[in-house]
Design an enzyme around this catalytic site. Structure first.
Site, short mmCIF file in Angstrom:
data_model
loop_
_atom_site.label_atom_id
_atom_site.label_comp_id
_atom_site.label_asym_id
_atom_site.label_seq_id
_atom_site.Cartn_x
_atom_site.Cartn_y
_atom_site.Cartn_z
CD GLN A 173 -2.79 -1.23 2.43
OE1 GLN A 173 -2.94 -0.27 3.16
NE2 GLN A 173 -3.37 -2.40 2.69
CG ASP A 174 1.78 5.03 2.23
OD1 ASP A 174 1.86 5.52 1.09
OD2 ASP A 174 1.88 5.70 3.27
N PRO A 175 4.74 3.12 1.38
CG PRO A 175 6.21 4.26 -0.01
CD PRO A 175 4.76 4.19 0.37
#
Length: 322
Positions: free
Chosen positions: A141-143
């Site tokens: 999804q997101d770093p």
């Protein structure tokens, strides 16, 4: 939670389902004799088949000659750091308004904010898993947004960084599928990427300590194009690991007919107890790869445990300055 396969009932899926019901818990060494991780591929390396030899001839600089000075400034990072096979396949995206707007946004962020991962690591997934070597897609999804964690591969952290809770649960699930699996002390998952697992976040950057701060800026459109390219280029099929509702939504509208989709809840401690540990995705991935490509194409999940991860001086420097 019951694992859902792709809605298209393919013969290979039926075979996997039959195998799943009658096979005993396998050992990892049933699939492998020896497997060592390879370094990230560089653009200058010779690719290993005719198709990839043609891809390797793509000339980024010649392509860039047609750019305006403003476009060249915005796209220099892609020219310098995106692996050639991916660059060639995605080059039409770079001149679309959404991507140029994204790069303008990032230019401002880099001037005034701390952004993860470091610029040179944003496209590291493309070097560890070139287009022609992709056989599994793991959707993130997101770093990670804390110092020293993110380096361009979803769920992975740099050597020496404690394993995040979701990754700990991933290791536990592998242990259930493969009882001889040794839980790694590292969260550095490069050996998986080097074996053909495209470890792709929906958003490729994030502002420090602000989760999802770069969501909705254009990365999702770009990474959707990455998925589209990977799925269209591989006619024999890929395994897609979609954990959590956001990952499942990313698959909407994509050409999934030829591919083996494995869905489950996210491995986060907030949801893993609702079926992630029982999904058997790691065993099913290898059963399907063996059926489609042969045992030599299975993933050695233990490669992370076996690696002798060393923190390069460049990694130390980037971690200390992030």
């Amino acid at each position: 939670m019951t694992v859902l396969n792709t809605t298209d009932k393919r013969k290979a899926d039926d075979t996997v389902n039959k195998l799943d019901g009658k096979l005993k818990q396998p050992r990892l060494d049933n699939f492998f004799k020896t497997n060592t991780s390879s370094p990230a591929l560089k653009d200058t390396q010779v690719l290993d088949n005719k198709e990839n030899n043609s891809v390797s001839k793509f000339n980024k600089e010649k392509w860039a000659e047609n750019l305006t000075p403003a476009q060249r400034k915005l796209l220099q990072l892609e020219i310098d750091t995106l692996e050639s096979s991916w660059f060639d396949a995605l080059k039409d995206e770079f001149l679309k308004p959404y991507f140029l707007n994204l790069k303008e946004f990032l230019m401002k962020e880099w001037q005034s904010q701390r952004v993860f991962p470091p610029k040179e690591d944003i496209y590291s997934w493309s070097h560890h898993t070139p287009l022609h070597k992709t056989k599994v897609i793991l959707l993130g999804q997101d770093p990670y947004h804390n110092i020293g964690q993110a380096h361009g591969l979803c769920f992975s952290v740099r050597p020496g960084i404690p394993c995040p809770p979701s990754l700990v649960n991933i290791y536990k699930a592998i242990k259930i599928d493969y009882p001889d699996f040794v839980i790694p002390k590292t969260g550095y998952l490069v050996p998986w990427a080097d074996q053909g697992i495209l470890m792709l976040n929906a958003s490729l950057t994030v502002r420090a300590h602000q989760a999802a701060s770069h969501s909705g800026k254009g990365w999702e459109t770009f990474t959707s194009a990455v998925l589209q390219v990977a799925l269209n280029r591989n006619r024999k099929g890929l395994v897609i690991l979609a954990w959590g509702t956001p990952a499942a939504k990313r698959l909407q509208g994509l050409p999934l007919k030829a591919h083996y989709v494995l869905r489950s809840v996210h491995p986060s401690p907030l949801s893993a107890h609702r079926g992630f540990f029982e999904c058997h995705h790691f065993k099913k991935t290898n059963e399907w790869l063996e059926e489609q490509y042969g045992p030599e194409k299975c993933i050695n999940w233990s490669a992370v445990s076996e690696q002798k991860a060393k923190i390069k001086s460049s990694e130390l420097e980037s971690s200390s300055t992030e």
